[in-house]
Design a protein around this motif. Sequence first.
Motif, PDB file in Angstrom:
ATOM      1  N   ILE A 519       0.708  -1.274   0.108  1.00  0.00           N
ATOM      2  CA  ILE A 519       0.049  -0.014   0.117  1.00  0.00           C
ATOM      3  C   ILE A 519       0.721   1.439  -0.070  1.00  0.00           C
ATOM      4  N   ARG A 520       0.046   2.413  -0.258  1.00  0.00           N
ATOM      5  CA  ARG A 520       0.930   3.742  -0.482  1.00  0.00           C
ATOM      6  C   ARG A 520       0.400   4.338   1.087  1.00  0.00           C
ATOM      7  N   MET A 521       1.434   4.675   1.850  1.00  0.00           N
ATOM      8  CA  MET A 521       1.353   5.280   3.121  1.00  0.00           C
ATOM      9  C   MET A 521       2.086   6.494   3.394  1.00  0.00           C
ATOM     10  N   ALA A 522       1.574   7.411   4.019  1.00  0.00           N
ATOM     11  CA  ALA A 522       2.289   8.912   4.215  1.00  0.00           C
ATOM     12  C   ALA A 522       2.284   8.786   5.965  1.00  0.00           C
ATOM     13  N   PRO A 523       2.881   9.370   6.591  1.00  0.00           N
ATOM     14  CA  PRO A 523       2.839   9.767   7.975  1.00  0.00           C
ATOM     15  C   PRO A 523       1.440  10.247   8.466  1.00  0.00           C
ATOM     16  N   GLY A 524       0.745   9.574   9.184  1.00  0.00           N
ATOM     17  CA  GLY A 524      -0.758   9.943   9.687  1.00  0.00           C
ATOM     18  C   GLY A 524      -1.615   8.880   9.087  1.00  0.00           C
ATOM     19  N   ASP A 525      -1.115   8.136   7.877  1.00  0.00           N
ATOM     20  CA  ASP A 525      -2.058   7.108   7.364  1.00  0.00           C
ATOM     21  C   ASP A 525      -2.229   5.788   8.192  1.00  0.00           C
ATOM     22  N   GLU A 526      -3.125   5.047   8.030  1.00  0.00           N
ATOM     23  CA  GLU A 526      -3.128   3.761   8.728  1.00  0.00           C
ATOM     24  C   GLU A 526      -3.643   2.753   8.008  1.00  0.00           C
ATOM     25  N   ALA A 527      -3.407   1.502   8.071  1.00  0.00           N
ATOM     26  CA  ALA A 527      -3.898   0.224   7.293  1.00  0.00           C
ATOM     27  C   ALA A 527      -4.464  -0.848   8.194  1.00  0.00           C
ATOM     28  N   LEU A 529      -4.901  -5.123   8.747  1.00  0.00           N
ATOM     29  CA  LEU A 529      -4.908  -6.332   8.019  1.00  0.00           C
ATOM     30  C   LEU A 529      -5.260  -7.457   9.113  1.00  0.00           C
ATOM     31  N   GLY A 530      -6.363  -7.954   8.916  1.00  0.00           N
ATOM     32  CA  GLY A 530      -7.260  -8.885   9.822  1.00  0.00           C
ATOM     33  C   GLY A 530      -7.601  -7.931  10.859  1.00  0.00           C
ATOM     34  N   ASP A 531      -7.191  -8.445  11.971  1.00  0.00           N
ATOM     35  CA  ASP A 531      -7.481  -7.813  13.410  1.00  0.00           C
ATOM     36  C   ASP A 531      -6.456  -6.784  13.629  1.00  0.00           C
ATOM     37  N   TYR A 532      -5.420  -6.520  12.948  1.00  0.00           N
ATOM     38  CA  TYR A 532      -4.489  -5.558  13.263  1.00  0.00           C
ATOM     39  C   TYR A 532      -4.562  -4.448  12.500  1.00  0.00           C
ATOM     40  N   ARG A 533      -4.152  -3.159  13.346  1.00  0.00           N
ATOM     41  CA  ARG A 533      -4.345  -1.967  12.488  1.00  0.00           C
ATOM     42  C   ARG A 533      -2.831  -1.471  12.633  1.00  0.00           C
ATOM     43  N   PHE A 534      -2.207  -0.804  11.309  1.00  0.00           N
ATOM     44  CA  PHE A 534      -1.015  -0.260  11.543  1.00  0.00           C
ATOM     45  C   PHE A 534      -1.237   1.148  10.977  1.00  0.00           C
ATOM     46  N   VAL A 535      -0.488   2.029  11.945  1.00  0.00           N
ATOM     47  CA  VAL A 535      -0.690   3.569  11.857  1.00  0.00           C
ATOM     48  C   VAL A 535       0.784   3.889  11.599  1.00  0.00           C
ATOM     49  N   PHE A 536       0.996   4.597  10.658  1.00  0.00           N
ATOM     50  CA  PHE A 536       2.239   5.118  10.163  1.00  0.00           C
ATOM     51  C   PHE A 536       2.341   6.496  10.933  1.00  0.00           C
ATOM     52  N   ASP A 537       3.078   6.486  12.009  1.00  0.00           N
ATOM     53  CA  ASP A 537       3.236   7.562  13.000  1.00  0.00           C
ATOM     54  C   ASP A 537       4.283   8.726  12.174  1.00  0.00           C
ATOM     55  N   SER A 538       5.261   8.357  12.083  1.00  0.00           N
ATOM     56  CA  SER A 538       6.186   9.510  11.817  1.00  0.00           C
ATOM     57  C   SER A 538       7.595   8.909  11.043  1.00  0.00           C
ATOM     58  N   LEU A 539       8.300   9.912  10.553  1.00  0.00           N
ATOM     59  CA  LEU A 539       9.598   9.528   9.946  1.00  0.00           C
ATOM     60  C   LEU A 539      10.848  10.186  10.474  1.00  0.00           C
ATOM     61  N   ASP A 540      11.921   9.793  10.872  1.00  0.00           N
ATOM     62  CA  ASP A 540      13.220  10.474  11.087  1.00  0.00           C
ATOM     63  C   ASP A 540      14.362   9.710  10.480  1.00  0.00           C
ATOM     64  N   GLU A 541      15.525  10.440  10.785  1.00  0.00           N
ATOM     65  CA  GLU A 541      16.716   9.987  10.076  1.00  0.00           C
ATOM     66  C   GLU A 541      17.919   9.924  11.004  1.00  0.00           C
ATOM     67  N   TYR A 542      18.658   8.975  10.932  1.00  0.00           N
ATOM     68  CA  TYR A 542      19.788   8.893  11.840  1.00  0.00           C
ATOM     69  C   TYR A 542      21.134   8.476  10.952  1.00  0.00           C
ATOM     70  N   ARG A 543      22.404   8.646  11.447  1.00  0.00           N
ATOM     71  CA  ARG A 543      23.474   8.099  10.690  1.00  0.00           C
ATOM     72  C   ARG A 543      24.176   6.997  11.749  1.00  0.00           C
ATOM     73  N   GLY A 544      24.320   5.800  10.745  1.00  0.00           N
ATOM     74  CA  GLY A 544      24.945   4.710  11.291  1.00  0.00           C
ATOM     75  C   GLY A 544      26.531   4.860  11.033  1.00  0.00           C
ATOM     76  N   PRO A 545      27.320   3.663  11.420  1.00  0.00           N
ATOM     77  CA  PRO A 545      28.818   3.801  11.467  1.00  0.00           C
ATOM     78  C   PRO A 545      29.214   3.858   9.936  1.00  0.00           C
ATOM     79  N   ASN A 546      28.439   3.470   8.981  1.00  0.00           N
ATOM     80  CA  ASN A 546      28.938   3.583   7.718  1.00  0.00           C
ATOM     81  C   ASN A 546      27.673   3.506   6.578  1.00  0.00           C
ATOM     82  N   PHE A 547      26.568   4.121   7.240  1.00  0.00           N
ATOM     83  CA  PHE A 547      25.308   4.082   6.262  1.00  0.00           C
ATOM     84  C   PHE A 547      24.596   5.423   6.866  1.00  0.00           C
ATOM     85  N   ASP A 548      23.554   5.977   6.079  1.00  0.00           N
ATOM     86  CA  ASP A 548      22.635   6.986   6.577  1.00  0.00           C
ATOM     87  C   ASP A 548      21.329   6.066   6.334  1.00  0.00           C
ATOM     88  N   ALA A 549      20.232   6.609   7.486  1.00  0.00           N
ATOM     89  CA  ALA A 549      19.043   5.799   7.381  1.00  0.00           C
ATOM     90  C   ALA A 549      17.960   6.838   7.496  1.00  0.00           C
TER      91      ALA A 549
END
Length: 670
Positions: A519-527, A529-549
């Motif tokens: 599915i297509r989801m943006a922060p604030g959207d929900e989906a 799946l059966g008895d479960y509800r998935f809510v896309f709360d937010s996004l953030d960024e952080y820097r790992g030892p050899n990657f950006d995430a």
Amino acid sequence: MAAEIGHLSLWLALAAALCLSVFPLIGVQRDIVAWQWYARPLAWLQWLAMTIAMVMLGYCFYNNDFSVSYVANHSNSALPLAYRLSAIWGGHEGSLLLWGWMLAGWGAMVGLLSRSVPLVMVARVLSVMGMIAVGFLLFMLLTSNPFDRTLPWFPLDGADLNPLLQDPGLIVHPPMLYMGYVGFSVAFAFAIAGLLAGNLDPAWARWARPWTTVAWCFLTVGIALGSWWAYYELGWGGWWFWDPVENASLLPWLAGTALIHSLAVSEKRNMFRAWTVLLAIITFSMSLLGTFLVRSGVLTSVHAFANDPERGAFILGFLVVVAGGGLTLFAARASALRSNAGFKPLSREAFLLGNNLLLLTAMSVVLVGTIAPLFFEWMDLKISIRSPYFNGFFVPLTFLLILLLIPGVFSNWKRQDSGILVKRLLPLVPAAIVAGWFGARIPEPSPWQGVVAIMLACYLIFAHVDDVLRRALAYQQGLFTGLRKLGRSYWGMVIAHCGLAVMVAGIALVSFHEVERDIRMAPGDEATLGDYRFVFDSLDEYRGPNFDATRGHFQVYWQDQPIVLLHPEKRTYHAGRQIMTEAAIDAGFWRDLYVAMGEPLKGGEAWAVRIYFKPGIRWIWLGALIMALGGGLALSDKRYRRQRFADDSVQRVSEREQPEREQKGATNEA
């Protein structure tokens, strides 16, 4: 300097392997006891040299020595230390070094733990393993040297390890898998040694059986770890894709499973000797075939090392020499392997033979499905063999395997009364049907294949519980006393078979009851799946030892109650700018909840998101671990830990083959 020491150690290991493959064997043929005694020290020397080479390569990675080509191609100064060290087997050259080191280690262990085996047999076995080592060391030194330097010009920093391999599962998975691959060389060496001696009695099977079981346990765990890694690391949510390199690990496992059961018949009934030797040759040949498929460059896979096909030609030639030589010797000595013992069509031997044939049929199905596309491609035909082919064969073969396994557990050796067998089998049928019917309806009804799979899994477990109780009560000393008297080998069989039942149940549940949404989801959207509800709360960024995430935060609700916060990631690695998906999983005994972020959609505000509900998937890997545990428990049986064998067959071997001056000594190794 470390690279030069490692390179010299490889040449020393090659010299030791050459001496090991020649002198002890000559000593056996000419009754020169001193030359036979060289086998163990040479095996230990070879392992020591290979260990030094492994340590030196590890030091090059630890020290970021980018003048070593292999280090420069598979490491980076920003790479965490754990992955820098596991990069030793992260590429073609290093994985071959790991292969050779483990082969030398298996030979050293055979030399150390074979005090109860006649010296002539030890000499032959270690000589055969030395010949195998010569082939791999020549391949490594001539075409795939991990210590080659790039001088005088070399990069200031490395190209980095493949991001797919920068994972804890890949630290453990390759060594476990290779321990299984290489371990089957011991069974092969015992088979060839027995053929050279012209004597394959029950003692031979007893010597070879524990080594085969150890290799099988390692391979089982290695395959399970690979499946688990693919499930959570690749982001597609599957546990088995019938990828050609996955199939390459399954081939020796299927043949090795048949070999373990055939060795049991050879040990207990002195039967199936020719069949057992043939299985030992096939099993190790499948291990070499897997090595060829992974390293030849003929396959495209996330698991494969794409290399010069000329290297693959070397391995293919080596495979032809090893398998062809073994089969030629087998054909020459086949007449001496006949057994006068017989069995009835209804007996444990018959059921074990049937299961062996089913396992080899399954192996042939996988082999054809893996190799056929290569032949079609050679003829300029693009034909792909996918999951429907494999599943179409494997489902009925698995059902038949369990149907033969259950009466085999209840049957006696040599002959089984049909009436007694039916009386033991029939009462368990209603219980298996009821348990399977209800189990296959959770969380919703299954198709008939799922119902049958759950029923057979329950039937297998109930059959073993019934057999355990009957055997324990037969001692007439109370249930708990009887349970303690049952042998560890028997308990190992029970546990391994129950592990198979757990795995089959897990495969049925996840195959027929998983739910997936892309599915297509943006922060604030929900989906939902059966008895479960998935809510896309937010996004953030952080820097790992050899990657950006970029990290997402998904709150999961069940019946409007928050149960878990999941954090899937999208990582960009600095060195190669490779983008990787890191799935977030809420793991549970009954089910997994799985979230993976795909690519950002137009504008960057929304993302392609994949969510799964996967019931019973953990049972697949739990079943594999239970199977390996059963094999390990069987290894601890007291008859495999005896320092002396008193059976007449061993006495005959030693009296016939040991030189007269050794027989006159105070110590007889047999």
